[in-house]
Design a protein around this motif. Structure first.
Motif, PDB file in Angstrom:
ATOM      1  N   PRO A   1      29.979  56.984  51.626  1.00  0.00           N
ATOM      2  CA  PRO A   1      28.744  57.107  52.108  1.00  0.00           C
ATOM      3  C   PRO A   1      28.243  55.950  52.660  1.00  0.00           C
ATOM      4  N   ILE A   2      28.408  54.723  51.567  1.00  0.00           N
ATOM      5  CA  ILE A   2      27.558  53.773  51.814  1.00  0.00           C
ATOM      6  C   ILE A   2      28.373  52.544  52.624  1.00  0.00           C
ATOM      7  N   MET A   3      29.485  52.835  52.970  1.00  0.00           N
ATOM      8  CA  MET A   3      30.357  51.746  53.324  1.00  0.00           C
ATOM      9  C   MET A   3      30.067  51.083  54.783  1.00  0.00           C
ATOM     10  N   GLY A   4      29.015  51.843  55.594  1.00  0.00           N
ATOM     11  CA  GLY A   4      28.607  51.164  56.481  1.00  0.00           C
ATOM     12  C   GLY A   4      27.691  49.984  56.388  1.00  0.00           C
ATOM     13  N   GLU A   5      27.126  50.078  55.150  1.00  0.00           N
ATOM     14  CA  GLU A   5      26.210  49.244  54.780  1.00  0.00           C
ATOM     15  C   GLU A   5      26.869  47.850  53.846  1.00  0.00           C
ATOM     16  N   LEU A   6      28.062  47.964  53.644  1.00  0.00           N
ATOM     17  CA  LEU A   6      28.625  47.106  53.037  1.00  0.00           C
ATOM     18  C   LEU A   6      29.161  45.765  53.798  1.00  0.00           C
ATOM     19  N   GLU A   7      29.271  44.514  53.423  1.00  0.00           N
ATOM     20  CA  GLU A   7      29.708  43.384  53.823  1.00  0.00           C
ATOM     21  C   GLU A   7      31.072  42.985  53.251  1.00  0.00           C
ATOM     22  N   PRO A   8      31.891  41.985  54.079  1.00  0.00           N
ATOM     23  CA  PRO A   8      32.989  41.582  53.634  1.00  0.00           C
ATOM     24  C   PRO A   8      32.864  40.977  52.027  1.00  0.00           C
ATOM     25  N   THR A   9      33.680  41.382  51.314  1.00  0.00           N
ATOM     26  CA  THR A   9      33.649  40.937  49.787  1.00  0.00           C
ATOM     27  C   THR A   9      34.952  41.202  49.098  1.00  0.00           C
ATOM     28  N   ASP A  10      34.908  40.351  47.690  1.00  0.00           N
ATOM     29  CA  ASP A  10      36.022  40.663  46.763  1.00  0.00           C
ATOM     30  C   ASP A  10      35.416  41.189  45.711  1.00  0.00           C
ATOM     31  N   ILE A  11      36.430  42.045  45.110  1.00  0.00           N
ATOM     32  CA  ILE A  11      36.119  42.968  43.891  1.00  0.00           C
ATOM     33  C   ILE A  11      37.227  42.568  43.112  1.00  0.00           C
ATOM     34  N   LYS A  12      36.936  41.866  41.754  1.00  0.00           N
ATOM     35  CA  LYS A  12      37.998  41.435  40.820  1.00  0.00           C
ATOM     36  C   LYS A  12      37.598  42.066  39.470  1.00  0.00           C
ATOM     37  N   SER A  13      38.616  42.543  38.701  1.00  0.00           N
ATOM     38  CA  SER A  13      38.617  43.030  37.398  1.00  0.00           C
ATOM     39  C   SER A  13      39.755  42.966  36.579  1.00  0.00           C
ATOM     40  N   ASN A  14      39.836  42.963  35.267  1.00  0.00           N
ATOM     41  CA  ASN A  14      40.934  43.025  34.695  1.00  0.00           C
ATOM     42  C   ASN A  14      40.919  44.022  33.691  1.00  0.00           C
ATOM     43  N   VAL A  15      39.900  45.045  33.873  1.00  0.00           N
ATOM     44  CA  VAL A  15      39.886  46.381  33.162  1.00  0.00           C
ATOM     45  C   VAL A  15      40.347  47.378  34.024  1.00  0.00           C
ATOM     46  N   PRO A  16      41.211  48.272  33.636  1.00  0.00           N
ATOM     47  CA  PRO A  16      41.743  49.342  34.454  1.00  0.00           C
ATOM     48  C   PRO A  16      40.409  50.445  34.560  1.00  0.00           C
ATOM     49  N   PRO A  17      40.548  50.913  35.660  1.00  0.00           N
ATOM     50  CA  PRO A  17      41.295  51.159  36.798  1.00  0.00           C
ATOM     51  C   PRO A  17      40.969  50.279  37.850  1.00  0.00           C
ATOM     52  N   PHE A  18      40.143  48.916  37.551  1.00  0.00           N
ATOM     53  CA  PHE A  18      39.845  47.925  38.550  1.00  0.00           C
ATOM     54  C   PHE A  18      40.942  46.822  38.183  1.00  0.00           C
ATOM     55  N   ARG A  19      42.069  46.896  37.708  1.00  0.00           N
ATOM     56  CA  ARG A  19      42.691  45.623  37.531  1.00  0.00           C
ATOM     57  C   ARG A  19      43.247  44.817  38.890  1.00  0.00           C
ATOM     58  N   ALA A  20      43.591  45.839  39.780  1.00  0.00           N
ATOM     59  CA  ALA A  20      43.847  45.458  40.985  1.00  0.00           C
ATOM     60  C   ALA A  20      42.839  45.049  41.672  1.00  0.00           C
ATOM     61  N   ALA A  21      42.734  44.004  42.919  1.00  0.00           N
ATOM     62  CA  ALA A  21      41.857  43.604  43.444  1.00  0.00           C
ATOM     63  C   ALA A  21      41.494  44.375  44.666  1.00  0.00           C
TER      64      ALA A  21
ATOM     65  N   VAL B   1      37.058  48.488  56.129  1.00  0.00           N
ATOM     66  CA  VAL B   1      38.192  48.824  55.487  1.00  0.00           C
ATOM     67  C   VAL B   1      38.275  48.488  53.824  1.00  0.00           C
ATOM     68  N   LEU B   2      38.277  49.328  52.975  1.00  0.00           N
ATOM     69  CA  LEU B   2      38.472  48.978  51.566  1.00  0.00           C
ATOM     70  C   LEU B   2      40.114  48.934  51.093  1.00  0.00           C
ATOM     71  N   VAL B   3      40.558  47.825  50.779  1.00  0.00           N
ATOM     72  CA  VAL B   3      42.058  47.988  50.582  1.00  0.00           C
ATOM     73  C   VAL B   3      41.988  47.580  48.930  1.00  0.00           C
ATOM     74  N   GLY B   4      42.996  48.175  48.453  1.00  0.00           N
ATOM     75  CA  GLY B   4      43.014  47.956  46.987  1.00  0.00           C
ATOM     76  C   GLY B   4      44.338  48.550  46.339  1.00  0.00           C
ATOM     77  N   GLY B   5      44.558  48.256  44.730  1.00  0.00           N
ATOM     78  CA  GLY B   5      45.803  48.741  44.220  1.00  0.00           C
ATOM     79  C   GLY B   5      46.760  47.696  44.301  1.00  0.00           C
ATOM     80  N   TYR B   6      46.786  46.662  45.177  1.00  0.00           N
ATOM     81  CA  TYR B   6      47.658  45.525  45.251  1.00  0.00           C
ATOM     82  C   TYR B   6      47.206  44.143  44.678  1.00  0.00           C
ATOM     83  N   GLY B   7      47.498  44.073  43.728  1.00  0.00           N
ATOM     84  CA  GLY B   7      46.717  42.942  42.656  1.00  0.00           C
ATOM     85  C   GLY B   7      48.127  41.805  42.486  1.00  0.00           C
ATOM     86  N   GLY B   8      47.563  40.692  42.404  1.00  0.00           N
ATOM     87  CA  GLY B   8      48.331  39.571  42.205  1.00  0.00           C
ATOM     88  C   GLY B   8      47.721  38.350  42.079  1.00  0.00           C
TER      89      GLY B   8
END
Length: 450
Positions: free
Chosen positions: A105-125, A140-147
């Motif tokens: 619902p709030i994707m229209g308000e978001l700006e380009p960003t990076d989300i990082k975490s080493n705790v599941p389920p957010f281990r992937a960026a 577009v939110l893209v995730g699950g592909y970390g490295g």
């Protein structure tokens, strides 16, 4: 010899180097912060490729699996993507974590960003990018592909560090700092110019220290105090010389009267020559005080006429001392500006010097040149080359046991110098010695040193 750099240049490049080092340190800190291998991050290029796989089919927003990057579909089993356009259409690929489904619902308000975490389920960026397609804005939110994306991290640091820190730093180092330093030191340059123009022989206004840095003011104050001491000593010396010269006038006048009453002879001639020398030195001492303070009025006068008066008075004395005499004036008058009496006594001093050191032989010539110069030639032993640089020093005598006080040429040179002229000594080809006084023509000073 090593070239000395200016203070402004040294300060500018040293501050610039310090800024560059600070910039490098900042970059290193950012690298340590961003290049943490323990935290996964999604390559920016992969997120762009995923967004490029979006399209519309029968008016519906969808991901085209054939266009998705291979490493995203085959090497990342937990990879997912979620897209929303500005009309509210939603497209999904893979299994989106519930935590990120709440973002729809709030994707229209978001700006380009990076989300990082080493705790599941957010281990992937996860990447959020703004993608423009068909005139519509897609987030577009893209995730699950970390490295660990070294190139991407370095590019990210360079993109943000170079324009926002590097460019201002370069402008500051190359333009702003030199201008600020130069303006701050401008007062020092002005003080240095005034110090170079300071006349040590004449009291003047002390140097101002208001526009110089605080650290330099003690130096300016010390310079002003030294000037005050020099001026005080100079004035005391001048008062002493003037008083001494005035006090000598009366005894010399009495001595002249008594010598004049002696019977004619060689002894009388020698005494008269000595008295004349004393009179000339006394008047020259007074001339220096008068010329230095412009007590007498400077006026234009004919140098030829002044030299001729000296020649007429000196001719009998020159002949009486066993010399031949010649007078060589130019074809026209030579106008100079100054104290005519002082210049006359300088010429008299040069003639007396020729009589004293001409070895009682040959010819003494007085030549007035067309360049406002007066030369006195003799055919004596001349001045040795090693002594020519000291001949105008006070109390210097070629023959310590000879007659004279060693002040005559010194006083003559000082008077000529105060008339902006030069007094030089040379060795003519035919032998002997030549003293030349050269003065600036009226209104046209000459340059050089005696």
């Amino acid at each position: 010899m090593r070239k000395t750099q200016s203070l402004s240049w040294r300060l500018s490049w040293q501050v610039g180097v310090a800024q560059v080092l600070a910039f490098v340190l900042l970059g290193a800190v950012m690298c340590i912060a961003f290049l943490d291998r323990s935290i996964g991050q999604l390559p920016h290029g992969t997120a762009i490729d995923v967004a490029e796989a979006l399209g519309y089919e029968h008016g519906r927003l969808r991901f085209d699996p054939a266009l998705l990057p291979q490493e995203f579909t085959t090497q990342a089993p937990h990879a997912w993507a979620l897209a929303k356009d500005d009309l509210g259409n939603i497209a999904a690929w893979g299994k989106t974590p519930k935590a990120f489904e709440a973002w729809v619902p709030i994707m229209g308000e978001l700006e380009p960003t990076d989300i990082k975490s080493n705790v599941p389920p957010f281990r992937a960026a996860t990447k959020l990018i703004v993608h423009h397609q068909g005139g519509r804005t897609l987030r577009v939110l893209v995730g699950g592909y970390g490295g660990y994306d070294l190139a991407g991290a370095i590019a990210f640091i360079a993109i943000y560090l170079a324009p926002w820190v590097g460019l201002p730093l370069m402008v500051t180092s190359v333009v702003v700092i030199p201008l600020v330093v130069h303006r701050r030191l401008k007062g020092m340059n002005e003080v240095a110019r005034l110090a170079a123009q300071t006349d040590l022989s004449r009291r003047a206004k002390p140097l101002e220290a208001a526009d110089v840095p605080v650290e330099i003011r003690p130096l300016i104050d010390g310079f002003n105090q030294a000037l005050q001491r020099i001026w005080d000593v100079s004035e005391a010396r001048d008062r002493f010389l003037a008083d001494a010269a005035h006090e000598l006038r009366m005894p010399i006048a009495i001595l002249t009267t008594r010598v004049s009453g002696l019977e004619a002879g060689a002894a009388k001639d020698e005494l008269m020559l000595d008295v004349a020398r004393l009179q000339n030195i006394t008047e020259q001492l007074l001339d220096i005080q008068r010329v230095d303070r412009r007590i007498g009025v400077f006026e234009c006068f004919d140098l030829v006429a002044i030299a001729q008066e000296v020649a007429e008075v000196a001719a009998p004395l020159i002949v009486a001392n066993g010399y031949e005499f010649s007078w060589e004036p130019p074809d026209r008058a030579q106008w100079v500006e100054g104290d005519a009496g002082a210049i006359q006594r300088v010429i008299t001093c040069l003639v007396q010097n020729a009589i004293d050191h001409g070895s009682k032989q040959g010819e003494i010539r007085i030549v007035v040149g067309p360049d406002c110069s007066v030369s006195v030639f003799d055919q004596g032993e001349g001045v040795p080359s090693e002594a020519s640089s000291r001949i105008f020093e006070p109390f210097f005598r070629l023959r310590p046991s000879g007659a004279g006080s060693g002040l005559g040429l010194y006083l003559a040179a000082e008077i000529v110098k105060k008339h902006r002229g030069m007094l030089t000594v040379s060795q003519p080809v035919q032998g002997g010695c030549c003293f030349t006084m050269r003065l600036p023509s009226a209104g046209s000073p000459i340059s050089g040193e005696r």
